[in-house]
Design an enzyme around this catalytic site. Sequence first.
Site, PDB file in Angstrom:
ATOM      1  N   ASP A 145       7.973  -4.367   0.362  1.00 17.40           N
ATOM      2  CA  ASP A 145       8.137  -5.804   0.100  1.00 17.40           C
ATOM      3  C   ASP A 145       8.949  -6.509   1.180  1.00 17.40           C
ATOM      4  O   ASP A 145       8.760  -7.705   1.414  1.00 17.40           O
ATOM      5  CB  ASP A 145       8.814  -6.013  -1.257  1.00 17.40           C
ATOM      6  CG  ASP A 145       7.967  -5.492  -2.408  1.00 17.40           C
ATOM      7  OD1 ASP A 145       6.733  -5.657  -2.348  1.00 17.40           O
ATOM      8  OD2 ASP A 145       8.530  -4.908  -3.357  1.00 17.40           O
ATOM      9  N   GLU A 163       5.720 -11.571  -2.735  1.00 17.09           N
ATOM     10  CA  GLU A 163       7.056 -11.859  -3.245  1.00 17.09           C
ATOM     11  C   GLU A 163       7.344 -13.352  -3.320  1.00 17.09           C
ATOM     12  O   GLU A 163       8.391 -13.750  -3.839  1.00 17.09           O
ATOM     13  CB  GLU A 163       8.110 -11.194  -2.353  1.00 17.09           C
ATOM     14  CG  GLU A 163       8.080  -9.681  -2.389  1.00 17.09           C
ATOM     15  CD  GLU A 163       8.381  -9.139  -3.783  1.00 17.09           C
ATOM     16  OE1 GLU A 163       9.390  -9.551  -4.377  1.00 17.09           O
ATOM     17  OE2 GLU A 163       7.595  -8.306  -4.274  1.00 17.09           O
ATOM     18  N   ASP A 221       6.942  -9.912   2.171  1.00 21.24           N
ATOM     19  CA  ASP A 221       5.554  -9.829   1.722  1.00 21.24           C
ATOM     20  C   ASP A 221       5.199 -11.101   0.960  1.00 21.24           C
ATOM     21  O   ASP A 221       5.991 -11.596   0.138  1.00 21.24           O
ATOM     22  CB  ASP A 221       5.370  -8.601   0.836  1.00 21.24           C
ATOM     23  CG  ASP A 221       3.910  -8.377   0.463  1.00 21.24           C
ATOM     24  OD1 ASP A 221       3.030  -8.896   1.180  1.00 21.24           O
ATOM     25  OD2 ASP A 221       3.650  -7.699  -0.549  1.00 21.24           O
TER      26      ASP A 221
END
Length: 641
Positions: free
Chosen positions: A391, A359, A356
Amino acid sequence: MQGASSCCKLTGKRSNGMPAPEPVRFGRKRALPSCPNPLFLRWLTELRDEAKEKGLKIQYTYQKAISSLNKYPLPLQNAKEAKILQNFGDGICKILDQKLQRYLKENGPDAPVHRLPEGAPRPGRQDNNSLAPSRKKNAAGDQGKDKGGRGGGRKKREYVPQKRSGGYAVLLTLYRQSQIPGSKGYMFKMELQAEAQRLCDKSFTVPDLGSKYTAWSSVSTLIQKNFVMKTHNPARYSLTEEGLALAERLESIEQGTQDGPEGDREEARSEGEGDAEEEDGGPGLVDLTASDDDDEEEKEEDRIHPAETPTCVALPRRDVDGMGLSEKTQKSHAASRKPNAACLLPGTYDIILCVDFIETTGGSSHRKQELVKELQRNGVTFDVRKLNVGDFLWVAREKMAPLPGQLRAPAGRELVLDYIIERKRMDDLCGSIIDGRFREQKFRLKRCGLRRPCYLVEECGSAASHLSLPETTLQQAIVNTQVVDGFFVKRVQDVRESAAYLTVMTRYLTKLYQNCTLVCRSRELEGDGGSDEEESGAPSCSLISFAEFNYGAIKNKCQTVREVFARQLMQVSGLSGDKAAAILEQYSTPHSLLTAYKKCASEAEKEKLLSSIRYGKLKRNLGPALSRTVYQLYCTQGALS
């Protein structure tokens, strides 16, 4: 006064002594001089008429060039000199030069260039911008008048999208999706682009060099011609009756071409190439002028016969693995696709880690860049993109070879593996518990369609002792996530260990799926439940496409009444996602719940209406306390005390 006026007209002088203007001459206009370049004019007129008969937008470009040539008073020795004229681009000049060389070769090098050969018809002069009707069209109109019918031109050419064009790919993709048993009958934009890309030579998302249009631009033409219907927000695309009929014809033509001999294929291919050559005015020419106006006029798809191209069809999971395809499915797709075209065979895909973008950006950039550097140092192939839930996750991306003449290789299919990771630092966990995000994230992870969600918790050492919540509360929340909610929890110490875990997982999944044949399934057909493969420990080979997964995980998308009702219930303290789901099974909307309350005889019965509803794996009762709270929320008049 009248006599004086007449006198002024006769003498040509005004009464004040000034000379009068020239008298107005009535009658026929003076004949315009003939064009000094009749050969070029004739060739352009022929090209324009041919384009008009085929219904091609390039006819307007030729008409503009004809108008410019008519206004030019000097003879041209060759077509290159015509570049100074408006609407004459490299393409038109090259076509005219080729015709001129052919003309000189046939009639000799001393053949007259600035006059027509003897016996050749002179082209009509077209000074206006209106298109002159072609001889064939006039003949058709005269025949119609002679027969006593309405005076008009020939029948308009039927729209058939060009083979491997955007419209061709969209129609076939929607048709094949509609033929799947139990299909939802429509497709969203992202999944439609992903599935249709394999049937199109042009990208649906990235325009070619020098152009502002993609293959998706043809969808507006399909909607305008009532072949495709666009509804809802976000948009849902489906076939109309006319579009279904046209798509069936394209499918039948493709099946017939696949079953036919090689000679038929060559003939169909040569016809397509001939039409394309006539459309562009010559071989290998695409853009005739550099005018922006022409881009708008040439936006619409060219019309030629379609040719065969296989596609991938999303099959329900029950139709895979044992190759237990139903007879209906086999018959409907046997001729429309190659063997295993609906699958990603072993060796035809790569396992890619998706990160993601949150991140890698924002917050503590040093810590987030350290994660990226660690993954790069470990040799992990990863892709940073927007993930609407989670994530980290892994996709099986189809290997695609670059196509000749294209800058980028076409986008391959992407199927999401059943593993998704939500990363939590202790400070992030503390904040998400306080503002309520933690419970919502767990609920969304359970409902995302992937069967093996995981929490990656970074302990952060002694930093956890300085947070707003006691460390024992955070540890209890982690244990509840693992024991009560059923998530797999992996504890690590820092970013480096997180990167190491992601590296190990990537290599493990690559080995786990290396001999698997992956099949695309629909999330709506399969639901969110488990599977026999999951229970047996074998990897699931029936996977969701990334486009469908990411769209289904949108947080603030348009929601149904049932979904909004569930979110309302979950705002009640102590009412988890499982409890809300249990209530929704009995009462799917607030209206049905209020109707049930009205049917109760007493106040006590209303308060205990929901108390006996069972939820979760252990099938516990909801309880009288929560039942009373929900009753007070929806039935109390005025403000809640």
